[in-house]
Design a protein around this motif. Structure first.
Motif, PDB file in Angstrom:
ATOM      1  N   SER A   1       0.834  -1.213   0.000  1.00  0.00           N
ATOM      2  CA  SER A   1       0.000   0.000   0.000  1.00  0.00           C
ATOM      3  C   SER A   1       0.860   1.251   0.000  1.00  0.00           C
ATOM      4  O   SER A   1       2.015   1.241   0.431  1.00  0.00           O
ATOM      5  CB  SER A   1      -0.901   0.013   1.246  1.00  0.00           C
ATOM      6  OG  SER A   1      -1.770  -1.093   1.261  1.00  0.00           O
TER       7      SER A   1
ATOM      8  N   ARG B   1       0.045   5.766   0.476  1.00  0.00           N
ATOM      9  CA  ARG B   1      -0.913   6.851   0.595  1.00  0.00           C
ATOM     10  C   ARG B   1      -0.306   8.109   0.000  1.00  0.00           C
ATOM     11  O   ARG B   1       0.732   8.589   0.478  1.00  0.00           O
ATOM     12  CB  ARG B   1      -1.325   7.110   2.039  1.00  0.00           C
ATOM     13  CG  ARG B   1      -2.468   8.120   2.127  1.00  0.00           C
ATOM     14  CD  ARG B   1      -2.973   8.351   3.523  1.00  0.00           C
ATOM     15  NE  ARG B   1      -2.155   9.273   4.286  1.00  0.00           N
ATOM     16  CZ  ARG B   1      -2.575   9.981   5.337  1.00  0.00           C
ATOM     17  NH1 ARG B   1      -3.837   9.862   5.722  1.00  0.00           N
ATOM     18  NH2 ARG B   1      -1.760  10.773   5.979  1.00  0.00           N
TER      19      ARG B   1
ATOM     20  N   TYR C   1     -14.566   6.615  -8.881  1.00  0.00           N
ATOM     21  CA  TYR C   1     -13.348   5.862  -9.160  1.00  0.00           C
ATOM     22  C   TYR C   1     -13.356   5.280 -10.565  1.00  0.00           C
ATOM     23  O   TYR C   1     -14.416   4.939 -11.102  1.00  0.00           O
ATOM     24  CB  TYR C   1     -13.193   4.715  -8.156  1.00  0.00           C
ATOM     25  CG  TYR C   1     -13.084   5.171  -6.732  1.00  0.00           C
ATOM     26  CD1 TYR C   1     -14.205   5.259  -5.911  1.00  0.00           C
ATOM     27  CD2 TYR C   1     -11.853   5.541  -6.201  1.00  0.00           C
ATOM     28  CE1 TYR C   1     -14.115   5.707  -4.608  1.00  0.00           C
ATOM     29  CE2 TYR C   1     -11.746   5.983  -4.894  1.00  0.00           C
ATOM     30  CZ  TYR C   1     -12.872   6.069  -4.110  1.00  0.00           C
ATOM     31  OH  TYR C   1     -12.764   6.515  -2.809  1.00  0.00           O
TER      32      TYR C   1
ATOM     33  N   VAL D   1      -9.472   0.724 -10.355  1.00  0.00           N
ATOM     34  CA  VAL D   1      -9.007   0.917  -8.970  1.00  0.00           C
ATOM     35  C   VAL D   1     -10.125   0.768  -7.950  1.00  0.00           C
ATOM     36  O   VAL D   1      -9.867   0.794  -6.739  1.00  0.00           O
ATOM     37  CB  VAL D   1      -8.329   2.294  -8.796  1.00  0.00           C
ATOM     38  CG1 VAL D   1      -7.230   2.492  -9.835  1.00  0.00           C
ATOM     39  CG2 VAL D   1      -9.328   3.438  -8.848  1.00  0.00           C
TER      40      VAL D   1
ATOM     41  N   PHE E   1      -8.563   1.532  -4.125  1.00  0.00           N
ATOM     42  CA  PHE E   1      -8.140   2.906  -3.833  1.00  0.00           C
ATOM     43  C   PHE E   1      -9.267   3.664  -3.144  1.00  0.00           C
ATOM     44  O   PHE E   1     -10.451   3.431  -3.429  1.00  0.00           O
ATOM     45  CB  PHE E   1      -7.762   3.644  -5.108  1.00  0.00           C
ATOM     46  CG  PHE E   1      -6.512   3.179  -5.794  1.00  0.00           C
ATOM     47  CD1 PHE E   1      -5.849   2.019  -5.414  1.00  0.00           C
ATOM     48  CD2 PHE E   1      -5.981   3.913  -6.840  1.00  0.00           C
ATOM     49  CE1 PHE E   1      -4.704   1.585  -6.050  1.00  0.00           C
ATOM     50  CE2 PHE E   1      -4.833   3.508  -7.495  1.00  0.00           C
ATOM     51  CZ  PHE E   1      -4.195   2.331  -7.100  1.00  0.00           C
TER      52      PHE E   1
ATOM     53  N   LEU F   1      -4.991   9.925  -1.418  1.00  0.00           N
ATOM     54  CA  LEU F   1      -5.355   8.743  -2.192  1.00  0.00           C
ATOM     55  C   LEU F   1      -4.705   7.543  -1.510  1.00  0.00           C
ATOM     56  O   LEU F   1      -3.483   7.366  -1.571  1.00  0.00           O
ATOM     57  CB  LEU F   1      -4.885   8.853  -3.642  1.00  0.00           C
ATOM     58  CG  LEU F   1      -5.327   7.694  -4.538  1.00  0.00           C
ATOM     59  CD1 LEU F   1      -6.859   7.735  -4.747  1.00  0.00           C
ATOM     60  CD2 LEU F   1      -4.625   7.740  -5.889  1.00  0.00           C
TER      61      LEU F   1
ATOM     62  N   MET G   1      -3.940   3.837  -1.496  1.00  0.00           N
ATOM     63  CA  MET G   1      -3.804   2.847  -2.558  1.00  0.00           C
ATOM     64  C   MET G   1      -3.423   1.519  -1.920  1.00  0.00           C
ATOM     65  O   MET G   1      -2.315   1.371  -1.396  1.00  0.00           O
ATOM     66  CB  MET G   1      -2.718   3.288  -3.551  1.00  0.00           C
ATOM     67  CG  MET G   1      -2.892   4.730  -4.026  1.00  0.00           C
ATOM     68  SD  MET G   1      -1.429   5.410  -4.830  1.00  0.00           S
ATOM     69  CE  MET G   1      -1.406   4.450  -6.322  1.00  0.00           C
TER      70      MET G   1
ATOM     71  N   ASP H   1      -0.430  -0.430 -11.870  1.00  0.00           N
ATOM     72  CA  ASP H   1      -0.686   0.869 -11.230  1.00  0.00           C
ATOM     73  C   ASP H   1       0.526   1.799 -11.350  1.00  0.00           C
ATOM     74  O   ASP H   1       0.434   2.976 -10.985  1.00  0.00           O
ATOM     75  CB  ASP H   1      -1.009   0.692  -9.742  1.00  0.00           C
ATOM     76  CG  ASP H   1      -2.297  -0.079  -9.510  1.00  0.00           C
ATOM     77  OD1 ASP H   1      -2.341  -0.895  -8.565  1.00  0.00           O
ATOM     78  OD2 ASP H   1      -3.272   0.152 -10.270  1.00  0.00           O
TER      79      ASP H   1
END
Length: 127
Positions: free
Chosen positions: A17, A19, A60, A64, A68, A81, A83, A90
């Motif tokens: 992940s 952010r 979205y 995603v 997301f 965001l 993720m 991506d």
């Protein structure tokens, strides 16, 4: 126009992940609808996610959805965001964009509707 600065990109492995943050200055942030777009090498800029100035809902891209999450903190003049479950596809430069008072779901997805853009932050996902 509001000025935008993205941060939070980096190199991660698939499944991890990140952010992203986008800090705004020079405008009344609460009146701006915000969005994230991505541009991968050799591809056109693509819509990722958007949140209108009211913050009433979020939108979205299908690619995603469910992974997301876009959110905003008007007290901090920042849009995020989150993720999750990142995939190699991506990988892209992610850009934050702003425009005042856009609310309809169609216009929120169109890049030319936004008149303020950040410099972008690179996200690289390795397999």
């Amino acid at each position: 126009q509001v000025q935008l600065v993205e941060s939070g990109g980096g190199l991660v492995q698939a499944g991890e992940s990140l952010r992203l943050s986008c800090a705004a200055s020079g405008g009344t942030f609460s009146t701006y609808s915000m969005a994230w777009f991505q541009k991968a090498p050799g591809k056109e800029r693509e819509f990722v996610a958007a949140i209108p100035w009211s913050g009433s809902t979020t939108y979205y891209a299908d690619s995603v959805k469910g992974r997301f999450t876009i959110s905003r903190d008007n007290a901090k003049n920042t849009v995020y965001l989150q993720m999750n479950s990142l995939k190699p596809e991506d990988t892209a430069v992610y850009y934050c964009a702003a425009a005042r008072f856009i609310t309809d779901s169609y216009t929120l997805r169109i890049g030319r509707a936004y008149n303020s853009w950040g410099q972008g932050t690179q996200v690289t996902v390795s397999s």
